[in-house]
Design a protein around this motif. Structure first.
Motif, PDB file in Angstrom:
ATOM      1  N   LEU A  95       0.838  -1.190   0.000  1.00  7.84           N
ATOM      2  CA  LEU A  95       0.000   0.000   0.000  1.00  7.84           C
ATOM      3  C   LEU A  95       0.873   1.240   0.000  1.00  7.84           C
ATOM      4  N   ASP A  96       1.935   1.216   0.796  1.00  7.56           N
ATOM      5  CA  ASP A  96       2.883   2.333   0.825  1.00  7.56           C
ATOM      6  C   ASP A  96       4.135   1.885   1.561  1.00  7.56           C
ATOM      7  N   TYR A  97       5.165   2.709   1.516  1.00 11.25           N
ATOM      8  CA  TYR A  97       6.368   2.460   2.289  1.00 11.25           C
ATOM      9  C   TYR A  97       6.851   3.792   2.829  1.00 11.25           C
ATOM     10  N   LEU A  98       7.499   3.748   3.965  1.00 13.08           N
ATOM     11  CA  LEU A  98       8.040   4.958   4.579  1.00 13.08           C
ATOM     12  C   LEU A  98       9.530   4.750   4.846  1.00 13.08           C
ATOM     13  N   LEU A  99      10.311   5.697   4.405  1.00 14.91           N
ATOM     14  CA  LEU A  99      11.748   5.626   4.649  1.00 14.91           C
ATOM     15  C   LEU A  99      12.071   6.115   6.054  1.00 14.91           C
ATOM     16  N   HIS A 149      -1.909   2.213  -8.468  1.00 15.92           N
ATOM     17  CA  HIS A 149      -3.044   2.604  -7.641  1.00 15.92           C
ATOM     18  C   HIS A 149      -3.702   3.864  -8.198  1.00 15.92           C
ATOM     19  N   THR A 150      -5.012   3.826  -8.388  1.00 15.44           N
ATOM     20  CA  THR A 150      -5.776   5.026  -8.692  1.00 15.44           C
ATOM     21  C   THR A 150      -6.823   5.198  -7.597  1.00 15.44           C
ATOM     22  N   MET A 151      -7.578   6.286  -7.657  1.00 18.05           N
ATOM     23  CA  MET A 151      -8.623   6.523  -6.658  1.00 18.05           C
ATOM     24  C   MET A 151      -9.756   5.510  -6.794  1.00 18.05           C
ATOM     25  N   GLU A 152      -9.954   4.996  -8.022  1.00 19.32           N
ATOM     26  CA  GLU A 152     -11.090   4.115  -8.278  1.00 19.32           C
ATOM     27  C   GLU A 152     -10.748   2.627  -8.245  1.00 19.32           C
ATOM     28  N   ILE A 184      -1.510   8.156 -13.391  1.00 17.92           N
ATOM     29  CA  ILE A 184      -1.268   7.849 -11.977  1.00 17.92           C
ATOM     30  C   ILE A 184      -0.706   9.092 -11.280  1.00 17.92           C
ATOM     31  N   SER A 185      -1.128   9.313 -10.055  1.00 19.27           N
ATOM     32  CA  SER A 185      -0.721  10.526  -9.336  1.00 19.27           C
ATOM     33  C   SER A 185       0.624  10.361  -8.647  1.00 19.27           C
ATOM     34  N   LYS A 186       1.627   9.993  -9.418  1.00 20.75           N
ATOM     35  CA  LYS A 186       3.007   9.947  -8.955  1.00 20.75           C
ATOM     36  C   LYS A 186       3.893  10.475 -10.075  1.00 20.75           C
ATOM     37  N   PRO A 187       5.002  11.151  -9.745  1.00 24.50           N
ATOM     38  CA  PRO A 187       5.875  11.702 -10.791  1.00 24.50           C
ATOM     39  C   PRO A 187       6.642  10.609 -11.525  1.00 24.50           C
ATOM     40  N   LEU A 188       7.135  10.943 -12.690  1.00 28.61           N
ATOM     41  CA  LEU A 188       7.864   9.974 -13.513  1.00 28.61           C
ATOM     42  C   LEU A 188       9.120   9.471 -12.809  1.00 28.61           C
TER      43      LEU A 188
END
Length: 249
Positions: A95-99, A149-152, A184-188
């Motif tokens: 789902l996510d990761y945190l450094l 991952h998208t919102m939908e 997708i809402s993340k930069p390249l």
């Protein structure tokens, strides 16, 4: 309340996470564990909604725990101090990761994803983690999977379906086979670090290209894809691009 379990062996990190979470009115920390057997027992007995899990523990790693669970019915966020190669496996499905050291703003963003997922009730974390496990254990191939991952919804792709990616500010558009595309809402930059270098080429700051779809390099300074799409090659990347293309032989 989002019942949260912390699996981490560094006392200072545990205290930091607890302090961050104490600022959230809908988060309840139900336990902490620093060893595999205890962590496994707590997940089974406490049935948390969210697990914040360090990858590397003194007696094993997070994947050793996940492999022993019949069902992964909780939201999962990895904690890691690893470099890009380790992060790459995690990004495929977590789902996510945190450094580490922790950033409070990044944690808040991750918690927002958790809230959306719990509210939606339609995201299979089990599927995501199994893909993450697969990518962690197996070498990368064109048949390897990437989870977007998208919102939908969650889109599961094989790497060989990606023709190229294009930067759209803080968003990335994936241009896929069969005339599909997905924003997708993340930069390249995120996907440049994530996608395996042996299969993908960054000829320009705005483009990331799958080698399998390159038809030719045009001496005018661009790459022509098999679908006749022309991708620019920046001046400062020209030598790098030519060297990568030559090595394909």
């Amino acid at each position: 309340m989002i019942r949260t379990l912390i699996i981490e062996d560094e006392t200072a990190i545990i205290k930091e996470i607890k302090w961050f979470l104490s600022q959230e009115t809908d988060i309840e920390v139900v336990g902490c564990a620093s060893r595999l057997p205890i962590a496994l027992d707590m997940i089974t007995s406490l049935r948390p909604d969210l697990v914040l899990m360090d990858i590397q523990l003194p007696d094993g790693n997070a994947f050793d725990i996940l492999n022993q669970l019949e069902d992964i019915d909780f939201q999962l966020i990895f904690l890691t101090a690893f470099n890009n190669f380790a992060i790459k496996a995690i990004k495929y499905g977590a789902l996510d990761y945190l450094l580490k050291p922790m950033d409070e703003d990044e944690l808040k963003l991750a918690l927002e994803k958790v809230r959306r997922n719990i509210a939606a009730k339609d995201i299979s974390q089990d599927t995501q983690v199994k893909i993450a496990l697969k990518s962690h254990l197996l070498p990368e191939t064109p048949d390897s999977h990437l989870v977007l991952h998208t919102m939908e919804f969650i889109q599961i792709l094989q790497l060989k379906e990606i023709i190229y990616c294009k930067s759209e500010g803080s968003y990335t558009t994936f241009f896929l086979t069969n005339d599909r595309k997905l924003m997708i809402s993340k930069p390249l930059k995120f996907y440049d670090e994530l996608l395996p270098e042996q299969f993908f080429l960054r000829p320009h700051q705005s483009f990331l290209v799958n080698f399998a779809f390159i038809d030719k390099y045009l001496k005018s300074g661009s790459i022509l894809l098999k679908n006749q799409m022309e991708i620019p090659v920046s001046i400062r990347r020209k030598e790098y691009v030519l060297q990568r293309l030559i090595k394909l032989n």
